[in-house]
Design a protein around this motif. Structure first.
Motif, PDB file in Angstrom:
ATOM      1  N   ALA A 503       0.824  -1.211   0.000  1.00 25.68           N
ATOM      2  CA  ALA A 503       0.000   0.000   0.000  1.00 25.68           C
ATOM      3  C   ALA A 503       0.858   1.261   0.000  1.00 25.68           C
ATOM      4  CB  ALA A 503      -0.925  -0.006   1.215  1.00 25.68           C
ATOM      5  N   ASP A 504       1.973   1.237   0.745  1.00 26.28           N
ATOM      6  CA  ASP A 504       2.847   2.420   0.793  1.00 26.28           C
ATOM      7  C   ASP A 504       3.429   2.742  -0.579  1.00 26.28           C
ATOM      8  OD1 ASP A 504       2.416   2.837   3.459  1.00 26.28           O
ATOM      9  OD2 ASP A 504       4.152   1.658   4.115  1.00 26.28           O
ATOM     10  N   LYS A 505       3.767   1.717  -1.366  1.00 20.63           N
ATOM     11  CA  LYS A 505       4.288   1.949  -2.721  1.00 20.63           C
ATOM     12  C   LYS A 505       3.198   2.505  -3.637  1.00 20.63           C
ATOM     13  CE  LYS A 505       7.869  -1.616  -2.581  1.00 20.63           C
ATOM     14  NZ  LYS A 505       8.366  -2.876  -3.183  1.00 20.63           N
ATOM     15  N   ILE A 506       1.991   2.012  -3.486  1.00 21.21           N
ATOM     16  CA  ILE A 506       0.887   2.510  -4.307  1.00 21.21           C
ATOM     17  C   ILE A 506       0.642   3.993  -4.027  1.00 21.21           C
ATOM     18  CG2 ILE A 506      -1.611   2.327  -4.700  1.00 21.21           C
ATOM     19  CD1 ILE A 506      -1.282  -0.706  -4.212  1.00 21.21           C
ATOM     20  N   MET A 507       0.804   4.385  -2.779  1.00 12.91           N
ATOM     21  CA  MET A 507       0.631   5.799  -2.430  1.00 12.91           C
ATOM     22  C   MET A 507       1.750   6.666  -3.001  1.00 12.91           C
ATOM     23  SD  MET A 507      -2.206   5.876  -0.888  1.00 12.91           S
ATOM     24  CE  MET A 507      -2.229   7.540  -0.235  1.00 12.91           C
ATOM     25  N   ALA A 508       2.855   6.032  -3.416  1.00 13.92           N
ATOM     26  CA  ALA A 508       3.974   6.783  -4.000  1.00 13.92           C
ATOM     27  C   ALA A 508       3.771   7.054  -5.488  1.00 13.92           C
ATOM     28  CB  ALA A 508       5.277   6.013  -3.799  1.00 13.92           C
ATOM     29  N   LEU A 509       2.647   6.608  -6.059  1.00 14.83           N
ATOM     30  CA  LEU A 509       2.369   6.830  -7.479  1.00 14.83           C
ATOM     31  C   LEU A 509       2.320   8.322  -7.782  1.00 14.83           C
ATOM     32  CD1 LEU A 509       1.468   5.722 -10.272  1.00 14.83           C
ATOM     33  CD2 LEU A 509      -0.872   5.807  -9.423  1.00 14.83           C
ATOM     34  N   GLU A 510       3.149   8.763  -8.745  1.00 11.34           N
ATOM     35  CA  GLU A 510       3.224  10.176  -9.124  1.00 11.34           C
ATOM     36  C   GLU A 510       3.169  10.287 -10.647  1.00 11.34           C
ATOM     37  OE1 GLU A 510       3.119  12.782  -7.323  1.00 11.34           O
ATOM     38  OE2 GLU A 510       3.327  11.860  -5.324  1.00 11.34           O
ATOM     39  N   PRO A 511       2.691  11.424 -11.183  1.00 10.25           N
ATOM     40  CA  PRO A 511       2.625  11.595 -12.644  1.00 10.25           C
ATOM     41  C   PRO A 511       3.996  11.911 -13.233  1.00 10.25           C
ATOM     42  CG  PRO A 511       1.850  13.575 -11.553  1.00 10.25           C
ATOM     43  CD  PRO A 511       2.122  12.580 -10.465  1.00 10.25           C
ATOM     44  N   GLY A 512       4.169  11.552 -14.516  1.00 12.12           N
ATOM     45  CA  GLY A 512       5.404  11.858 -15.230  1.00 12.12           C
ATOM     46  C   GLY A 512       5.125  12.786 -16.395  1.00 12.12           C
ATOM     47  N   ASP A 513       5.454  12.347 -17.618  1.00 14.63           N
ATOM     48  CA  ASP A 513       5.293  13.215 -18.791  1.00 14.63           C
ATOM     49  C   ASP A 513       4.287  12.637 -19.798  1.00 14.63           C
ATOM     50  OD1 ASP A 513       7.111  15.076 -17.814  1.00 14.63           O
ATOM     51  OD2 ASP A 513       8.814  14.021 -18.661  1.00 14.63           O
ATOM     52  N   ASP A 514       4.743  11.681 -20.621  1.00 17.02           N
ATOM     53  CA  ASP A 514       3.931  11.153 -21.717  1.00 17.02           C
ATOM     54  C   ASP A 514       3.599   9.684 -21.497  1.00 17.02           C
ATOM     55  OD1 ASP A 514       3.948  13.594 -22.957  1.00 17.02           O
ATOM     56  OD2 ASP A 514       5.635  13.131 -24.276  1.00 17.02           O
ATOM     57  N   ASN A 515       2.707   9.167 -22.341  1.00 16.23           N
ATOM     58  CA  ASN A 515       2.317   7.747 -22.238  1.00 16.23           C
ATOM     59  C   ASN A 515       2.382   7.078 -23.605  1.00 16.23           C
ATOM     60  OD1 ASN A 515      -0.021   9.559 -22.621  1.00 16.23           O
ATOM     61  ND2 ASN A 515      -1.225   7.693 -22.728  1.00 16.23           N
ATOM     62  N   ARG A 516       3.209   6.036 -23.705  1.00 18.04           N
ATOM     63  CA  ARG A 516       3.360   5.236 -24.932  1.00 18.04           C
ATOM     64  C   ARG A 516       2.664   3.889 -24.674  1.00 18.04           C
ATOM     65  NH1 ARG A 516       6.971   5.557 -29.420  1.00 18.04           N
ATOM     66  NH2 ARG A 516       7.760   7.502 -28.529  1.00 18.04           N
TER      67      ARG A 516
END
Length: 627
Positions: A503-516
């Protein structure tokens, strides 16, 4: 990434991914080139450097049957006509002689017009089934030139009107208008029907030139063919490795057809990525460097350090620095191989998300789990009942197994089957799930809902002891270039970490730039293919269309192709679209083109978790029913 809604509607036009894939497969089959790419541009065109052939946009916005026949005729000409029947050496010589001539464009276009007529006749002779498509083609272009002819005359565009006239004559689509120039040119242009080679077509143009010089003051304004543009330079068909001196290159025999030219480029690009271009600098030399900290070298000096030159092969393991990576351990980058033609320049790496056990996150996790606990318990009870029911079920009337309670069947039946067998007990579902989470910048305002849905997905599968992997993906737009597009996968939960609470790793989800997206789907599909479980499912959470460097609309086709490849490998692909606004019909159609009927949408951000539960429940039920 969600597309921008443009003020002018036709600027937001989408391609049909399924249709484009079907046409691309046809082009590859006819050309015998499995790596060729098919795209769409203003005119018919070849691009050897990128292994592309382009259909014309001329067929857009027409009735379905005309559009289909017209595009097929483009493909027949590109992959079966000009592909092997066009003499590049003769074309280069001709364009070199015509360079900067006042009527250069008219002469070039006339040669290509005659060549289209000659090569289309050849294709129809070899493949009679193409006749209907070429009939539609000739009629459509005849209508175009017939309508343009009086307009060009009215505006005193005499060269353009003459070319309209040439087209109508060669396609047998109309009577020749009387005139001083046409009376002189008609006998010559009619000889185009007897053309048997590119050289013959060039001779027709050369015979026309003395007649037109002095009678036409302006060149052709419009361009109808771009097929020969990529090879107009006589050296464009040959490619040297980077770093080879011109004196060492020597001369190579010119390629005679587009097929040979494409294969030369393809082989050269492949060879540039080999390890033979790696080199080390281990020599001192007399001279002075521009560096202020350097000292003059002397022959025979000991080597104090070893430098390594950069080549395309280095990109497989070379670390690409980024501001985002400050303070992180270096992770090796890999060159993408076998991930589709649109992803040949991709380099990627995998890393594990760093869990940040912040008190606020702990409180949020506890709150979300309290909300989702009824869903988790409900699915867990349902799946356990299904599994238990499978244990109790038995199959009757078998030729072997346990004897049933009615042994008289042995005496009364001609072919007795008095045995039964219980189903094999199963402790858990024989299934594995992979979840891809769009990590593009447009997901920033949807992060809380996305984290909540991913956590629910993780909790349900953990409770059922079902193996699963969760990863976010993004492309670094700041470092992306034509030569290299860095993509990163961040593991939020690995397949090998069954039973572990991440769960702690899932909370670390952050946006980046583009999606391929197409590349990410192929990457996760490779992970799933290696798994021993019988049932494999791949879910992808996105908030829009694929968007990355050089991806554009080709990304829609690439994603659709990746989904088809995964499905053929036995992987069920499900797409869930997350949007803060109501979904319009155009977006739904785009997702249907990429994912078929396996694309779902949440009406609002608040219902994203509910939609995730609904999909999971259906997939788990499917897995139990097929066991």
């Amino acid at each position: 990434m969600t597309p921008i809604k443009r003020f002018i509607d036709f600027n937001d036009e989408q391609i049909n991914a399924g249709e484009r894939l079907r046409h691309e497969r046809l082009a590859r089959a006819l050309s015998g080139e499995p790596d060729i790419r098919l795209t769409e541009r203003k005119l018919l065109e070849y691009s050897p450097q990128s292994l592309e052939m382009a259909m014309s946009v001329f067929w857009r916005h027409r009735p379905d049957e005309i559009r289909e026949a017209g595009r097929l005729s483009d493909i027949y000409l590109l992959s079966s006509g000009f592909w092997t029947g066009f003499d590049l050496a003769a074309w280069r010589r001709f364009t070199g002689e015509m360079e900067r001539h006042p009527l250069e464009n008219l002469m070039r276009q006339t040669v290509l017009l005659i060549e289209e007529l000659r090569l289309s006749d050849q294709v129809m002779k070899r493949r009679p089934g193409t006749r209907s498509a070429f009939a539609v083609r000739r009629q459509a272009y005849a209508d175009l030139h017939r309508n343009q002819f009086p307009v060009n005359l009215r505006h005193a565009h005499r060269a353009d009107a003459l070319f309209n006239h040439f087209h109508l004559i060669l396609n047998g689509s109309g009577e020749a208008p009387a005139g001083e120039i046409t009376a002189l040119t008609d006998p010559v242009i009619y000889s185009g029907f007897d053309s048997r080679s590119t050289i013959d077509s060039i001779r027709v143009a050369e015979r026309l030139l003395p007649i037109l010089e002095g009678r036409l003051k302006k060149d052709l304004l419009h361009t109808f063919y771009a097929i020969g543009d990529s090879v107009a330079d006589r050296r464009s068909g040959f490619h040297y490795h980077r770093g080879v001196k011109s004196g060492e290159a020597g001369e190579e025999e010119e390629k005679e057809t587009f097929r040979e030219l494409f294969r030369t480029w393809h082989d050269a690009n492949k060879s540039e990525k080999g390890p033979h271009l790696d080199y080390e600098l281990e020599h001192g030399r007399h001279g002075k460097s521009e560096s202020s900290s350097s000292r003059e070298g002397r022959t025979g000096m000991d080597v104090q350090s070893v430098g390594r030159g950069r080549s395309a092969a280095d990109e497989q393991t070379n670390h690409l620095p980024s501001a985002k990576e400050a303070g992180q351990a270096a992770v090796e980058w890999q060159r993408a191989k076998g991930f589709g033609s649109e992803n040949e320049s991709v380099v990627f790496r995998e890393r594990e998300a760093a869990a940040v056990p912040v008190r606020e996150n702990k409180d949020t996790i506890r709150e979300w789990r309290n909300e989702s606990a009824p869903y988790v318990r409900s699915i867990e009870r349902e799946m356990k009942k299904r599994i238990e029911r499978k244990r109790e079920d038995r199959r009757d009337r078998l030729p072997m197994g346990r004897l049933s309670g009615n042994p008289l069947e042995i005496l009364l039946s001609e072919r007795p089957k008095p045995f039964y067998r219980k189903q094999r007990p199963s402790e858990r579902l024989d299934a594995v799930f992979g979840l891809l989470v769009d990590g593009s910048g447009s997901m920033e305002d949807k992060l809380p809902e996305t984290r909540k849905a991913v956590l629910l997905f993780h909790d349900v599968l953990t409770a059922l002891q079902v193996k699963h992997g969760i990863a976010s993906y993004q492309e670094d737009a700041g470092l992306a270039s034509k030569e290299s597009q860095p993509n990163e996968f961040q593991w939020l939960h690995r397949f090998v970490d069954s039973g572990k609470d991440d769960a702690d790793k899932i909370m670390a989800l952050e946006p980046g730039d583009d999606n391929r997206d197409g590349f990410a789907i192929r990457w996760m599909a490779r992970q799933l293919i290696r798994m021993p479980e019988q049932h494999k499912f791949l879910l992808i959470f996105t908030d829009g269309e694929p968007s990355a460097f050089g991806y554009g609309q080709n990304g829609i086709v690439d994603t659709a192709e990746a989904v088809n490849e995964a499905e053929k490998s036995g992987i069920t692909v499900i797409h869930l679209f997350l949007s803060a606004q109501p979904v319009d019909e155009r977006q739904l159609e785009t997702f249907r083109m990429m994912y078929g009927n396996r694309s779902a949408t949440a009406d609002s951000l608040g219902r994203f978790s509910e939609e995730t539960v609904r999909i999971l429940r259906k997939l788990l039920a499917l897995a139990t029913s097929m066991d």
